[in-house]
Design a protein around this motif. Structure first.
Motif, PDB file in Angstrom:
ATOM      1  N   GLN A 195       0.848  -1.191   0.000  1.00  0.00           N
ATOM      2  CA  GLN A 195       0.000   0.000   0.000  1.00  0.00           C
ATOM      3  C   GLN A 195       0.887   1.245   0.000  1.00  0.00           C
ATOM      4  N   VAL A 196       0.285   2.359  -0.374  1.00  0.00           N
ATOM      5  CA  VAL A 196       1.026   3.625  -0.526  1.00  0.00           C
ATOM      6  C   VAL A 196       2.184   3.393  -1.490  1.00  0.00           C
ATOM      7  N   ASP A 197       1.845   3.283  -2.772  1.00  0.00           N
ATOM      8  CA  ASP A 197       2.814   2.873  -3.791  1.00  0.00           C
ATOM      9  C   ASP A 197       3.996   3.831  -3.887  1.00  0.00           C
ATOM     10  N   ARG A 198       3.816   5.090  -3.498  1.00  0.00           N
ATOM     11  CA  ARG A 198       4.941   6.027  -3.596  1.00  0.00           C
ATOM     12  C   ARG A 198       6.083   5.625  -2.669  1.00  0.00           C
ATOM     13  N   LEU A 199       5.810   4.772  -1.672  1.00  0.00           N
ATOM     14  CA  LEU A 199       6.883   4.284  -0.816  1.00  0.00           C
ATOM     15  C   LEU A 199       7.792   3.300  -1.558  1.00  0.00           C
ATOM     16  N   ASN A 200       7.368   2.862  -2.735  1.00  0.00           N
ATOM     17  CA  ASN A 200       8.222   2.027  -3.584  1.00  0.00           C
ATOM     18  C   ASN A 200       9.037   2.866  -4.556  1.00  0.00           C
ATOM     19  N   ASP A 201       9.006   4.193  -4.368  1.00  0.00           N
ATOM     20  CA  ASP A 201       9.931   5.083  -5.067  1.00  0.00           C
ATOM     21  C   ASP A 201      11.185   5.201  -4.210  1.00  0.00           C
ATOM     22  N   TRP A 202      12.271   4.628  -4.678  1.00  0.00           N
ATOM     23  CA  TRP A 202      13.499   4.610  -3.892  1.00  0.00           C
ATOM     24  C   TRP A 202      14.349   5.843  -4.205  1.00  0.00           C
ATOM     25  N   PRO A 203      15.171   6.289  -3.259  1.00  0.00           N
ATOM     26  CA  PRO A 203      15.887   7.565  -3.398  1.00  0.00           C
ATOM     27  C   PRO A 203      17.125   7.497  -4.304  1.00  0.00           C
ATOM     28  N   PHE A 204      16.891   7.084  -5.542  1.00  0.00           N
ATOM     29  CA  PHE A 204      17.906   7.131  -6.592  1.00  0.00           C
ATOM     30  C   PHE A 204      17.263   7.723  -7.836  1.00  0.00           C
ATOM     31  N   ASN A 205      18.046   8.334  -8.682  1.00  0.00           N
ATOM     32  CA  ASN A 205      17.522   8.856  -9.944  1.00  0.00           C
ATOM     33  C   ASN A 205      17.524   7.769 -11.008  1.00  0.00           C
ATOM     34  N   ASP A 206      16.387   7.646 -11.735  1.00  0.00           N
ATOM     35  CA  ASP A 206      16.362   6.741 -12.876  1.00  0.00           C
ATOM     36  C   ASP A 206      16.913   7.465 -14.101  1.00  0.00           C
ATOM     37  N   GLU A 207      16.805   6.825 -15.279  1.00  0.00           N
ATOM     38  CA  GLU A 207      17.383   7.410 -16.492  1.00  0.00           C
ATOM     39  C   GLU A 207      16.705   8.712 -16.909  1.00  0.00           C
TER      40      GLU A 207
END
Length: 297
Positions: A195-207
């Protein structure tokens, strides 16, 4: 000459009482004293605040605007005096606190013993809920919330901030391919939230320069469950420092790619309804918790 608190108090009291005479009684001053205070205030501001007739007092437009500021100033003074009074008093009564389970376990429970020694007359009721709650419905005095606030009906006091990091146990990393960049995550077990899918945004930059969104191999609704899975060597997790600072300190979890991380700080706020008058027991608990958060994180 600067405006004095005595003049501000005279002005606000006259407005609230709708009468100079009634205001003089309330403030235990003479009518002439109140009138002089109003006169001095208007002279200093170089404007009329009240239109006076034999029957009533009416605020001018300037008076209405100044009244807002006067009330704020007097309220701030009262609050400052209350804070000093708290230091001299022994707060008491029931204090009902709500927080997400991980924050309750890792940040509140460890400080309760010390808090109760300082304030033995405060009765504590600790409740946990991993979702936002209605404070009135759950009869809660204050709730601790992690992350950005969106409810405009609430007052908030900022207590501190906690950084999110990507972590794994040494035993997990010892048996898996090395991690030198985020592309290597595809060869690893990733632990994430259901739940709270934004918590699966990890603190690294993607391409694209956005936060790296991961698809977990193993999911859970609770951050504490994910922490336990990570400690058991089940994969890589992204959690906030308030949950994991002891694990990192003890070497049970280690940070992954710290040189590539995007620093994301999660605000920690205590919230309560706007019409709630903060009691001594609430204030002293928030002061205590805020100080401890600063030493823990």
């Amino acid at each position: 000459m600067k405006t004095t608190l005595e003049e501000l108090l005279a002005f606000v009291t006259v407005v609230d009482c709708h009468s100079i005479t009634k205001a003089s009684v309330k403030l235990n001053q003479t009518v002439s004293g109140i009138s002089r205070a109003l006169g001095r205030l208007e002279d200093k501001l170089e404007t009329s605040l009240l239109n006076r007739t034999t029957r009533r007092l009416v605020l001018t437009e300037e008076g209405e605007a100044f009244l807002v500021h006067a009330r704020k100033i007097l309220s701030s003074v009262d609050e400052a005096e209350d804070q000093m009074a708290i230091r001299r008093q022994q707060p008491s009564g029931l204090l009902r606190i709500n927080a997400a389970s991980p924050f309750m376990s890792h940040s509140i429970v460890p400080i309760i013993g010390d808090f109760r020694q300082l304030y033995p007359q405060i009765e504590l009721e600790l409740n946990t809920n991993d979702h936002f709650i209605d404070l009135l419905e759950h009869k809660t005095d204050i709730a601790i919330r992690i992350g950005e606030l969106r409810d405009s009906t609430l007052h908030a006091r900022h207590l501190g901030s906690s950084q999110r990091r990507v972590l794994a146990s040494p035993q997990y990393l010892a048996n898996k391919p090395p991690i030198t960049c985020t592309e290597n995550f595809q060869h690893h077990q990733l632990l994430g939230f259901t739940q709270v899918d934004r918590l699966n945004d990890w603190p690294f930059n993607d391409e694209n320069g956005h936060l790296l969104h991961i698809t977990p191999n193993l999911s859970a609704s609770s951050g504490e469950t994910l922490r336990q899975l990570a400690l058991a060597g089940e994969g890589i997790v992204c959690l906030s420092d308030f949950m994991t600072h002891n694990d990192m300190k003890n070497g049970n979890l280690v940070e992954i790619l710290p040189q590539q991380i995007v620093k994301i700080m999660q605000p920690i706020n205590a919230v309560y309804y706007r019409n709630t008058q903060l009691s001594a027991r609430i204030t002293c608990f928030l002061d205590f918790l805020s100080q401890r958060i600063k030493t823990m994180l």
